[in-house]
Write a protein that holds these residues in place. Structure first.
Motif, PDB file in Angstrom:
ATOM      1  N   VAL A  52      48.034  32.371  46.420  1.00  0.00           N
ATOM      2  CA  VAL A  52      49.259  31.808  45.844  1.00  0.00           C
ATOM      3  C   VAL A  52      50.152  31.271  46.952  1.00  0.00           C
ATOM      4  N   GLU A  53      50.270  32.033  48.019  1.00  0.00           N
ATOM      5  CA  GLU A  53      51.100  31.597  49.146  1.00  0.00           C
ATOM      6  C   GLU A  53      50.557  30.300  49.752  1.00  0.00           C
ATOM      7  N   GLN A  54      49.257  30.204  49.879  1.00  0.00           N
ATOM      8  CA  GLN A  54      48.647  28.998  50.439  1.00  0.00           C
ATOM      9  C   GLN A  54      48.845  27.802  49.503  1.00  0.00           C
ATOM     10  N   ALA A  55      48.725  28.035  48.206  1.00  0.00           N
ATOM     11  CA  ALA A  55      48.950  26.956  47.239  1.00  0.00           C
ATOM     12  C   ALA A  55      50.380  26.443  47.342  1.00  0.00           C
ATOM     13  N   ARG A  56      51.324  27.340  47.531  1.00  0.00           N
ATOM     14  CA  ARG A  56      52.727  26.928  47.692  1.00  0.00           C
ATOM     15  C   ARG A  56      52.905  26.152  48.993  1.00  0.00           C
ATOM     16  N   ALA A  57      52.284  26.622  50.054  1.00  0.00           N
ATOM     17  CA  ALA A  57      52.396  25.932  51.348  1.00  0.00           C
ATOM     18  C   ALA A  57      51.768  24.544  51.286  1.00  0.00           C
ATOM     19  N   ASP A  58      50.702  24.389  50.507  1.00  0.00           N
ATOM     20  CA  ASP A  58      50.031  23.092  50.358  1.00  0.00           C
ATOM     21  C   ASP A  58      50.762  22.173  49.386  1.00  0.00           C
ATOM     22  N   GLY A  59      51.753  22.704  48.669  1.00  0.00           N
ATOM     23  CA  GLY A  59      52.502  21.902  47.722  1.00  0.00           C
ATOM     24  C   GLY A  59      51.821  21.749  46.375  1.00  0.00           C
ATOM     25  N   ARG A  60      50.809  22.563  46.107  1.00  0.00           N
ATOM     26  CA  ARG A  60      50.100  22.480  44.827  1.00  0.00           C
ATOM     27  C   ARG A  60      50.866  23.146  43.691  1.00  0.00           C
ATOM     28  N   ILE A  61      51.764  24.086  44.034  1.00  0.00           N
ATOM     29  CA  ILE A  61      52.575  24.747  43.020  1.00  0.00           C
ATOM     30  C   ILE A  61      54.025  24.772  43.494  1.00  0.00           C
ATOM     31  N   SER A  62      54.942  24.899  42.540  1.00  0.00           N
ATOM     32  CA  SER A  62      56.369  24.952  42.867  1.00  0.00           C
ATOM     33  C   SER A  62      56.763  26.390  43.200  1.00  0.00           C
ATOM     34  N   ALA A  63      57.999  26.542  43.649  1.00  0.00           N
ATOM     35  CA  ALA A  63      58.510  27.877  43.974  1.00  0.00           C
ATOM     36  C   ALA A  63      58.561  28.750  42.721  1.00  0.00           C
ATOM     37  N   GLU A  64      58.925  28.143  41.586  1.00  0.00           N
ATOM     38  CA  GLU A  64      58.987  28.911  40.345  1.00  0.00           C
ATOM     39  C   GLU A  64      57.593  29.373  39.920  1.00  0.00           C
ATOM     40  N   GLU A  65      56.617  28.497  40.072  1.00  0.00           N
ATOM     41  CA  GLU A  65      55.241  28.866  39.729  1.00  0.00           C
ATOM     42  C   GLU A  65      54.737  29.965  40.667  1.00  0.00           C
ATOM     43  N   GLU A  66      55.126  29.881  41.933  1.00  0.00           N
ATOM     44  CA  GLU A  66      54.742  30.919  42.886  1.00  0.00           C
ATOM     45  C   GLU A  66      55.340  32.260  42.465  1.00  0.00           C
ATOM     46  N   ASP A  67      56.626  32.247  42.106  1.00  0.00           N
ATOM     47  CA  ASP A  67      57.283  33.482  41.673  1.00  0.00           C
ATOM     48  C   ASP A  67      56.592  34.083  40.455  1.00  0.00           C
ATOM     49  N   ARG A  68      56.264  33.231  39.475  1.00  0.00           N
ATOM     50  CA  ARG A  68      55.596  33.716  38.269  1.00  0.00           C
ATOM     51  C   ARG A  68      54.215  34.280  38.600  1.00  0.00           C
ATOM     52  N   ALA A  69      53.472  33.591  39.475  1.00  0.00           N
ATOM     53  CA  ALA A  69      52.123  34.049  39.833  1.00  0.00           C
ATOM     54  C   ALA A  69      52.183  35.389  40.563  1.00  0.00           C
ATOM     55  N   VAL A  70      53.117  35.520  41.486  1.00  0.00           N
ATOM     56  CA  VAL A  70      53.254  36.781  42.227  1.00  0.00           C
ATOM     57  C   VAL A  70      53.634  37.905  41.264  1.00  0.00           C
ATOM     58  N   GLU A  71      54.564  37.619  40.352  1.00  0.00           N
ATOM     59  CA  GLU A  71      54.967  38.632  39.382  1.00  0.00           C
ATOM     60  C   GLU A  71      53.784  39.048  38.506  1.00  0.00           C
ATOM     61  N   GLU A  72      52.990  38.081  38.076  1.00  0.00           N
ATOM     62  CA  GLU A  72      51.819  38.386  37.244  1.00  0.00           C
ATOM     63  C   GLU A  72      50.810  39.241  38.002  1.00  0.00           C
ATOM     64  N   ILE A  73      50.569  38.901  39.253  1.00  0.00           N
ATOM     65  CA  ILE A  73      49.627  39.674  40.071  1.00  0.00           C
ATOM     66  C   ILE A  73      50.112  41.109  40.223  1.00  0.00           C
ATOM     67  N   LEU A  74      51.398  41.267  40.527  1.00  0.00           N
ATOM     68  CA  LEU A  74      51.939  42.610  40.726  1.00  0.00           C
ATOM     69  C   LEU A  74      51.984  43.400  39.421  1.00  0.00           C
ATOM     70  N   ARG A  75      52.271  42.724  38.316  1.00  0.00           N
ATOM     71  CA  ARG A  75      52.243  43.422  37.024  1.00  0.00           C
ATOM     72  C   ARG A  75      50.834  43.914  36.707  1.00  0.00           C
ATOM     73  N   GLY A  76      49.838  43.094  36.992  1.00  0.00           N
ATOM     74  CA  GLY A  76      48.459  43.513  36.770  1.00  0.00           C
ATOM     75  C   GLY A  76      48.071  44.682  37.629  1.00  0.00           C
ATOM     76  N   MET A  77      48.628  44.709  38.828  1.00  0.00           N
ATOM     77  CA  MET A  77      48.293  45.775  39.757  1.00  0.00           C
ATOM     78  C   MET A  77      48.842  47.122  39.292  1.00  0.00           C
ATOM     79  N   VAL A  78      50.056  47.126  38.747  1.00  0.00           N
ATOM     80  CA  VAL A  78      50.643  48.395  38.333  1.00  0.00           C
ATOM     81  C   VAL A  78      50.426  48.682  36.861  1.00  0.00           C
ATOM     82  N   GLY A  79      49.836  47.736  36.128  1.00  0.00           N
ATOM     83  CA  GLY A  79      49.481  47.981  34.740  1.00  0.00           C
ATOM     84  C   GLY A  79      50.609  47.872  33.754  1.00  0.00           C
ATOM     85  N   TRP A  80      51.579  47.000  33.993  1.00  0.00           N
ATOM     86  CA  TRP A  80      52.694  46.812  33.039  1.00  0.00           C
ATOM     87  C   TRP A  80      52.239  46.145  31.818  1.00  0.00           C
TER      88      TRP A  80
END
Length: 74
Positions: free
Chosen positions: A46-74
């Motif tokens: 996700v970080e690399q996609a943001r650095a490459d400009g393939r996703i916006s900051a908002e999309e990065e935030d949503r993706a990171v949140e989704e990954i972390l939610r999956g990790m803790v099982g929310w």
């Protein structure tokens, strides 16, 4: 395994096999969701996609949140 179980249980064996396969798949998915190496790799992607400009900051935030939610099982 008794004779009765053998005689009457064999038609249900394919169902048992499908259930067991589903359980194995569920266990594998749970391991991958909670494996720190997998989570780290996904976050780096996700970080690399943001650095490459393939996703916006908002999309990065949503993706990171989704990954972390999956990790803790929310």
């Amino acid at each position: 395994m008794g004779l009765g179980t053998l005689l009457f249980g064999w038609p249900l064996m394919p169902i048992y096999a499908v259930v067991k396969l589903g359980e194995l798949m569920r266990d594998q998915v749970e391991r991958e969701l909670h494996d720190p190496a997998v989570v780290r790799r996904r976050l780096e992607e996700v970080e690399q996609a943001r650095a490459d400009g393939r996703i916006s900051a908002e999309e990065e935030d949503r993706a990171v949140e989704e990954i972390l939610r999956g990790m803790v099982g929310w």
